[in-house]
Design a protein around this motif. Structure first.
Motif, short mmCIF file in Angstrom:
data_model
loop_
_atom_site.label_atom_id
_atom_site.label_comp_id
_atom_site.label_asym_id
_atom_site.label_seq_id
_atom_site.Cartn_x
_atom_site.Cartn_y
_atom_site.Cartn_z
N ALA A 317 12.05 25.16 61.75
CA ALA A 317 10.61 25.26 61.47
C ALA A 317 10.18 26.72 61.38
CB ALA A 317 9.81 24.55 62.56
N ALA A 318 10.61 27.53 62.34
CA ALA A 318 10.27 28.95 62.30
C ALA A 318 10.91 29.62 61.09
CB ALA A 318 10.73 29.64 63.59
N ALA A 319 12.13 29.22 60.74
CA ALA A 319 12.81 29.78 59.56
C ALA A 319 12.04 29.44 58.28
CB ALA A 319 14.24 29.25 59.48
N LEU A 320 11.55 28.21 58.18
CA LEU A 320 10.82 27.80 56.99
C LEU A 320 9.52 28.58 56.84
CD1 LEU A 320 10.51 25.91 54.56
CD2 LEU A 320 9.45 24.23 56.11
N VAL A 321 8.77 28.71 57.94
CA VAL A 321 7.52 29.48 57.89
C VAL A 321 7.80 30.92 57.50
CG1 VAL A 321 5.57 30.35 59.24
CG2 VAL A 321 6.34 28.00 59.56
N ALA A 322 8.83 31.52 58.09
CA ALA A 322 9.17 32.91 57.79
C ALA A 322 9.58 33.08 56.32
CB ALA A 322 10.29 33.39 58.72
#
Length: 334
Positions: A317-322
């Motif tokens: 999830a954090a990777a996708l947002v970034a």
């Protein structure tokens, strides 16, 4: 342009550190507050002080974050800085989402996921083997060790004090929890503040504002320590209720064992393995371990399942947002 980006990265990194503090304040003090070993305000003050002290005890975890996740060698300064900036946005976004829903997810893995997502979106290399050795394997084994060690230590404590007066035993363990909570808060500062140091250090190395041979500048250490301490003092009541009450009703002995085991796991990973492990995963699994000594049904596994889902989702999830932020910001800032 690069200087302005460095300033923004430093500001965002310290903001992440602050959210890390209030997001993870519950890690150190939820058990002590729930067993009434410490008042909430006294626990927060103690945790903030020990967070600050722990942040200054070493830099090995920071070096891992700075040099073992994303390969910035050869990347243009502008691209590298935008990658770091977007990684921080992804991590902060996930921290705020999980804080809002009261889920004790990992700020550590949110930051690492952000770095991986933004790095891949920017076409940079990822240190796959280092991520497996220092992130994935500790992510799997630290909670398992925390659960198992807490379970067996609690069994030993129950056997040792099997004939002792319950009221006297609870009173003594309630006092002992002051020390175990302090040890846990020290480990939280040792692990989590260093991750912010590592990100700022990456940005400074990128534009030549720091020298790899000289190590992390003192002002970076002090700023990261102060930010996480202020965040811790501001509290994290939503997550504190989850750890202190919703997983299992803790007594002082179980709170002491959970905190002590978690602190040991954090110290070993920081000083021996130099691995950036999750304080959240460690303390949560330890609470489940001591709770399981009552009976397996004493642990509220429905709550544990929700926490587990948040753990699994954190890095992607954090990777996708970034990654999305990189695709948006890189053309604009370029």
């Amino acid at each position: 342009m690069e200087v302005a980006l460095v300033v923004v990265v430093v500001a965002l990194a310290l903001s992440f550190d602050y959210t890390n503090g209030f997001h993870d304040a519950a890690n150190a003090i939820a058990t002590s507050v729930s067993t009434r070993a410490l008042t909430p305000r006294a626990a927060l003050i103690m945790a903030a002080v020990m967070n600050f002290a722990g942040a200054l005890l070493g830099t090995e975890v920071a070096e891992t974050i700075a040099k073992s996740i994303v390969n910035l060698d050869g990347a243009p300064d502008h691209t590298a800085l935008v990658v770091i900036l977007c990684a921080l946005v992804g991590a902060i976004t996930w921290n705020l989402i999980t804080w809002w829903f009261g889920l004790p997810s990992s700020s550590t893995h949110a930051l690492i996921g952000g770095l991986v997502g933004a790095g891949l979106a920017g076409g940079l290399g990822i240190y796959g083997s280092a991520i497996v050795d220092k992130v994935v394997l500790p992510m799997i084994f630290s909670p398992l060790i925390g659960f198992g060690l807490a379970f067996f230590v609690m069994v030993a404590v129950l056997w040792i004090f099997r004939r002792a007066s319950p009221s006297k035993t609870n009173r003594r363990f309630r006092i002992a929890q002051t020390a175990s909570a302090a040890a846990m808060a020290l480990g939280h500062g040792l692990q989590d503040a260093q991750k912010t140091m590592g990100v700022i250090y990456m940005a400074l190395l990128t534009v030549g504002f720091a020298n790899a041979e000289d190590g992390i500048p003192l002002w970076v250490k002090l700023a990261a320590a102060a930010a996480i301490s202020l965040g811790t003092y501001s509290g994290g009541w939503r997550i504190m209720r989850t750890l202190g009450r919703k997983i299992i009703e803790l007594d002082p002995a179980r709170g002491f064992v959970a905190e002590s085991v978690s602190a040991v796991v954090l110290y070993v990973n920081a000083f021996v393995l130099h691995a950036p492990v999750s304080t959240t995963h460690t303390i949560t699994s330890a609470i489940m371990g001591v709770g399981a000594t009552k009976r397996l049904s004493a642990v509220r596994w429905g709550v544990a399942k929700n926490i587990g889902i948040a753990w699994v989702l954190t890095i992607p999830a954090a990777a996708l947002v970034a990654a999305i932020m990189y695709w948006i910001l890189h053309p604009i800032l370029g």
